[in-house]
Structure formats: structure tokens, C-alpha cells
Design an enzyme around this catalytic site. Structure first.
Site, mmCIF file in Angstrom:
data_model
loop_
_atom_site.group_PDB
_atom_site.id
_atom_site.type_symbol
_atom_site.label_atom_id
_atom_site.label_comp_id
_atom_site.label_asym_id
_atom_site.label_seq_id
_atom_site.Cartn_x
_atom_site.Cartn_y
_atom_site.Cartn_z
ATOM 1 N N HIS A 9 0.813 -1.225 0.000
ATOM 2 C CA HIS A 9 0.000 0.000 0.000
ATOM 3 C C HIS A 9 0.846 1.275 0.000
ATOM 4 O O HIS A 9 0.487 2.259 -0.630
ATOM 5 C CB HIS A 9 -0.954 0.005 1.210
ATOM 6 C CG HIS A 9 -0.228 -0.041 2.517
ATOM 7 N ND1 HIS A 9 0.334 -1.197 3.020
ATOM 8 C CD2 HIS A 9 0.032 0.931 3.424
ATOM 9 C CE1 HIS A 9 0.907 -0.938 4.178
ATOM 10 N NE2 HIS A 9 0.743 0.350 4.448
ATOM 11 N N CYS A 65 7.892 -0.530 -1.875
ATOM 12 C CA CYS A 65 7.238 -0.432 -0.571
ATOM 13 C C CYS A 65 7.582 0.945 -0.011
ATOM 14 O O CYS A 65 8.097 1.794 -0.733
ATOM 15 C CB CYS A 65 7.634 -1.586 0.363
ATOM 16 S SG CYS A 65 9.308 -1.528 1.031
ATOM 17 N N GLY A 66 7.300 1.181 1.242
ATOM 18 C CA GLY A 66 7.531 2.505 1.806
ATOM 19 C C GLY A 66 8.976 2.956 1.716
ATOM 20 O O GLY A 66 9.287 4.009 1.161
ATOM 21 N N GLY A 68 11.561 0.580 0.770
ATOM 22 C CA GLY A 68 12.264 -0.330 -0.129
ATOM 23 C C GLY A 68 13.013 -1.415 0.622
ATOM 24 O O GLY A 68 13.318 -2.462 0.061
ATOM 25 N N VAL A 69 13.285 -1.186 1.884
ATOM 26 C CA VAL A 69 14.116 -2.119 2.658
ATOM 27 C C VAL A 69 13.397 -3.450 2.910
ATOM 28 O O VAL A 69 13.950 -4.520 2.646
ATOM 29 C CB VAL A 69 14.565 -1.477 3.989
ATOM 30 C CG1 VAL A 69 15.312 -2.475 4.852
ATOM 31 C CG2 VAL A 69 15.421 -0.252 3.710
ATOM 32 N N HIS A 98 27.122 -5.726 -12.584
ATOM 33 C CA HIS A 98 28.052 -6.509 -11.769
ATOM 34 C C HIS A 98 27.377 -7.672 -11.041
ATOM 35 O O HIS A 98 28.025 -8.691 -10.815
ATOM 36 C CB HIS A 98 28.727 -5.621 -10.726
ATOM 37 C CG HIS A 98 29.666 -4.626 -11.317
ATOM 38 N ND1 HIS A 98 30.568 -3.935 -10.554
ATOM 39 C CD2 HIS A 98 29.852 -4.196 -12.593
ATOM 40 C CE1 HIS A 98 31.267 -3.113 -11.319
ATOM 41 N NE2 HIS A 98 30.840 -3.252 -12.571
ATOM 42 N N ARG A 109 8.041 6.117 -0.231
ATOM 43 C CA ARG A 109 8.010 7.260 0.688
ATOM 44 C C ARG A 109 9.343 7.997 0.709
ATOM 45 O O ARG A 109 9.509 8.954 1.456
ATOM 46 C CB ARG A 109 7.665 6.774 2.091
ATOM 47 C CG ARG A 109 6.243 6.256 2.216
ATOM 48 C CD ARG A 109 5.932 5.760 3.604
ATOM 49 N NE ARG A 109 4.530 5.372 3.709
ATOM 50 C CZ ARG A 109 4.067 4.489 4.578
ATOM 51 N NH1 ARG A 109 4.893 3.899 5.431
ATOM 52 N NH2 ARG A 109 2.784 4.193 4.611
ATOM 53 N N ARG A 133 35.173 -12.007 -13.111
ATOM 54 C CA ARG A 133 35.049 -11.750 -11.662
ATOM 55 C C ARG A 133 33.587 -11.659 -11.240
ATOM 56 O O ARG A 133 33.228 -12.112 -10.160
ATOM 57 C CB ARG A 133 35.815 -10.495 -11.261
ATOM 58 C CG ARG A 133 35.290 -9.224 -11.895
ATOM 59 C CD ARG A 133 36.206 -8.036 -11.625
ATOM 60 N NE ARG A 133 35.781 -6.921 -12.437
ATOM 61 C CZ ARG A 133 35.564 -5.706 -11.963
ATOM 62 N NH1 ARG A 133 35.766 -5.444 -10.689
ATOM 63 N NH2 ARG A 133 35.186 -4.747 -12.777
ATOM 64 N N ARG A 137 31.544 -14.319 -8.779
ATOM 65 C CA ARG A 137 30.807 -13.851 -7.596
ATOM 66 C C ARG A 137 29.344 -14.276 -7.655
ATOM 67 O O ARG A 137 28.755 -14.646 -6.628
ATOM 68 C CB ARG A 137 30.934 -12.335 -7.471
ATOM 69 C CG ARG A 137 32.352 -11.922 -7.150
ATOM 70 C CD ARG A 137 32.579 -10.438 -7.316
ATOM 71 N NE ARG A 137 33.995 -10.127 -7.115
ATOM 72 C CZ ARG A 137 34.567 -9.021 -7.549
ATOM 73 N NH1 ARG A 137 33.855 -8.109 -8.195
ATOM 74 N NH2 ARG A 137 35.851 -8.812 -7.333
#
Length: 149
Positions: A9, A65-66, A68-69, A98, A109, A133, A137
Site C-alpha cells: 500500500h 514499498c515505503g 524499499g528495505v 556486476h 516514501r 570476476r 561472484r
């Protein structure tokens, strides 16, 4: 390119604007919701976007999201998903070049539409470099995923 977009939301308004920008740029958009500002949980949005990418229904995803985390943390729980919250263009393209990032996460937000459009365009125009490389990875990331599955 076929792009899946999704949000909770707190990211709904920006998701709508990003989807329109993508369509305007000629991309096919798969919108997996949410479809209103009624409270929803970001893990559900992350799963919907991630699964669309994993199942080949979309080439890449944009998740909002608010901050992003939370959405980034949730999306990265899905095997094969490499999601990152990016609020600068360098990270948005470098994450693909990469790290073969396949889901761009934004904070609805945190940033406005103009910056979101720049970020999405930088992300979508980037290609994985295939440099030794970076391939090495990426293989290590996949091994971690397998080891802890």
C-alpha cells in the site's frame, strides 16, 4: 521488455506512475498488485514479483514499498532473485552490470516519480557484464542460496 511491477500500500501510488512510464517507454507491464492503498504486507508483493521473474513471466521486476528495505529483504528470500533497493542511478545500473540484479526495489516514501523513472530506465538499460570476476561472484551467490535452502 516484459516487466513485472508490484507494491504494498505504501508503494501503490508510485507503482502506478512507474507502470505508466514503462508502458510509455514501450514495455509490456505485468501488474501483480496491490491495486489500492488498503493496507497490505510487503512480503506478499515481493513474492508475487519474484515469482513472476522466476517463472519467466517477466524478464525483470520493479518492487515498491515505503522504504524499499522490507521488500528488498523479502524478495531476496526467493531462490534466483537478486533484489536491491536503489535510490541513485549508479546503483540501479551497476547492480545489473556486476550483480545481475533482476528486481529493482524503490522506496515510495523516499523518492518521487521523476527520480523513480530515471532509476527504472538506468536499471532496464543495463546488461550483466559477464566479466569473469562478476560471473565468479554470482556463482558464489548461487552456492550460498543452495547451501542454505
Amino acid at each position: 521488455m516484459r516487466i513485472v511491477v508490484g507494491s504494498d500500500h505504501a508503494g501503490f501510488a508510485l507503482k502506478q506512475e512507474v507502470a505508466e512510464c514503462l508502458r510509455g517507454d514501450g514495455h509490456e507491464v505485468l501488474d501483480v498488485g496491490t491495486h489500492s492503498t488498503a493496507p497490505t504486507d510487503y512480503p506478499d508483493s515481493a513474492e508475487a514479483v519474484g515469482n513472476a521473474v522466476r517463472e519467466g513471466k517477466a524478464e525483470r521486476g520493479v518492487l515498491i514499498c515505503g522504504s524499499g528495505v522490507g521488500a528488498s529483504a523479502a524478495a531476496n528470500k526467493l531462490p534466483g532473485i537478486r533484489a536491491a533497493v536503489c535510490h541513485d542511478t549508479y546503483s540501479a545500473h551497476q547492480g545489473v552490470e556486476h550483480d545481475d540484479m533482476n528486481v529493482l526495489v524503490l522506496g515510495g516514501r523516499i523518492i518521487g516519480p521523476a527520480l523513480a523513472f530515471e532509476l527504472v530506465r538506468a536499471y532496464l538499460s543495463a546488461q550483466f557484464s559477464n566479466e569473469d570476476r562478476h560471473v565468479r561472484r554470482l556463482q558464489k551467490l548461487k552456492a550460498l542460496e543452495t547451501r542454505y535452502r
